[in-house]
Write a protein that holds these residues in place. Structure first.
Motif: not given
Length: 483
Positions: A63, A81-82, A84, A116-117
């Motif tokens: 992140d 974040h998150s 991939e 991602g977010r």
């Protein structure tokens, strides 16, 4: 006719010259050279690219956060974040020799897709959404330094790695996606740095955790039978030239129970400049000579023949009565007694390799004994026996098999306690014994073959064999079978 001692002795010797083995302790030249050509390196790069592509999906991206200040909105904080990796395309790679060091791997025109977010916090307001990132023009360059460990296995490290991303495009969606897009250059720059560092970190980790353990599957020693083993260790680090990668193995055949230096030298092998196959093996006659030394020293190159080993329908018997026709005195001195022949190879038989021909010419000494009623043995005559043997070799995906073509024996009477006699009848007996008993048993064993020293999941195909002066030259293409 039971001749297991002979068959067991001849099998490893004859197969030894087919194995990927090399020079002895006293030899300055390798007994086996394995050469990987540009075509082989191209195939290795292709297979390595598939593995690397799978590994890239496993990268854990960190992140990252940052602050922003945009008029008239003011200050805020963002968080990605998150992350991939959901797609990875590595279409082009080259693996070339790096003279004096090892190999150089280059990957170009690659792309990676990341999802991602994101979250944005401004005062007490908090918004979030998703993003897609596309990395294009990814280039990776890795130097692979090749060496050897104390056991003689190959080693590989990646001391230098660089990655370069030429284009990063971020598509941000969500309530404040327009806001983040205002400073997408900053975001893309952060992503580029993170990915470049992570890609090289992953490549170097993959070399250490995947490639190095895989190279350790190359056998250092292998057992042939209860007496002998083969040393497959490298005698020096793999050598990269402008067009190929050469690996020099020790490969001597040795006594499992009492290893000692072999006073033999591997001849110089001048390898042809062939590049049509992926890999070539040059196998020196030294391999045969070390095998011969081990089995000769252990007494395996000896045999005996008694009358009960002769087929019942044979007109020639190992009895003094049968010998009466051409050695009358033996029948008078030892009436109605059995004979026994005890033979041994006089000196270590050496393999002769010449263009298109593989042969050996063992010289044997055969002592004849009369078996007295007291069970004592009385020497009666001694023979010198010579012969020429040629061999045919066949190859398949992971082993070499052979077939012996025996020559006729030449028998000479060296000494006799029963007077001079014609040895032609005895010569016929010995030829019958070899052709109908010993050679078929050996050929049955040779047909089972002996595996070549290969890394796990590697098979050879399109094999071609040439016989040059002092070495066998095997060319093959390689197939890697995935788990």
């Amino acid at each position: 006719m039971e001749t297991s001692v002979n068959a067991e002795a001849l099998l490893p010797i004859l197969l030894g010259l087919l194995l990927a083995v090399t020079p002895g302790t006293l030899s300055a030249n390798p007994g086996l050279v394995a050469r990987i050509t540009g075509k082989g390196l191209e195939y290795a790069a292709k297979e390595g690219l598939l593995a690397l592509q799978r590994d890239l999906h496993k990268i854990t991206l960190p992140d990252f956060t940052g602050d922003f200040k945009i008029r008239p909105i003011g200050r805020g904080h963002y968080d990605f974040h998150s992350l991939e990796i959901h797609s990875c395309e590595l279409p082009h790679s080259t693996l070339k020799p790096l003279p004096g060091q090892g190999l150089s791997l280059s990957i170009s025109d690659s792309s990676i897709g990341v999802q991602g977010r994101w979250k944005v916090r401004k005062s007490f307001a908090k918004l979030q959404g998703s993003f897609d990132l596309l990395v294009q023009g990814l280039a990776i360059s890795v130097d692979l330094l090749l060496g050897t460990d104390p056991s003689g296995r190959p080693t590989v490290t990646a001391p230098r790695c660089s990655s370069r991303i030429y284009d990063v495009d971020v598509d941000i969606s969500g309530g404040l996606g327009w806001l983040l897009n205002l400073f997408h250059n900053q975001i893309e720059s952060r992503f580029r740095k993170v990915l470049e560092d992570k890609i090289c970190e992953m490549v170097q980790k993959s070399v250490a955790s995947d490639l190095q353990p895989y190279l350790q599957t190359l056998p250092v020693t292998a057992k042939i039978d209860s007496l002998a083993g083969i040393d497959y260790s490298l005698v020096e680090a793999p050598q990269a030239t402008a067009q190929a990668l050469d690996m020099m193995f020790k490969g001597e055949i040795f006594n499992l129970h009492n290893r000692s230096e072999v006073a033999a030298h591997a001849p110089v092998m001048s390898l042809p400049e062939d590049h049509e196959k992926m890999v070539y093996f040059a196998i020196s006659s030294y391999v045969f000579n070390t095998a011969s030394h081990v089995y000769h020293q252990a007494g395996y190159l000896s045999f005996f023949i008694t009358d009960d080993m002769i087929p019942s329908d044979s007109t020639i018997r190992l009895t003094t009565k049968s010998f009466r026709a051409f050695a009358p005195r033996i029948a008078r001195l030892y009436p109605n007694m059995n004979l026994e022949l005890q033979g041994a190879v006089i000196a270590v038989p050496l393999l002769n390799l010449s263009p298109g021909n593989l042969s050996l010419a063992p010289q044997m000494d055969i002592q004849a004994f009369v078996l007295l009623p007291s069970s004592a043995q009385e020497p009666v005559f001694r023979l010198a026996v010579g012969t020429n043997i040629s061999a045919m070799l066949t190859l398949d995906t992971n082993k070499v098999t052979g077939f012996l073509n025996p020559g006729k024996l030449q028998v000479e009477l060296k000494e006799s306690n029963v007077g001079m006699f014609n040895v032609e009848l005895l010569e016929a007996l010995l030829n019958y014994y070899l052709l109908n008993t010993l050679y078929p048993q050996v050929n049955d064993k040779l047909a089972k073959g002996f595996p070549l020293p290969l890394l796990n999941r590697v098979q050879l195909y399109d094999l071609a064999l040439q016989i040059h002066k002092d070495f066998l030259y095997l060319g093959a293409n390689v197939q890697y079978t995935r788990v």
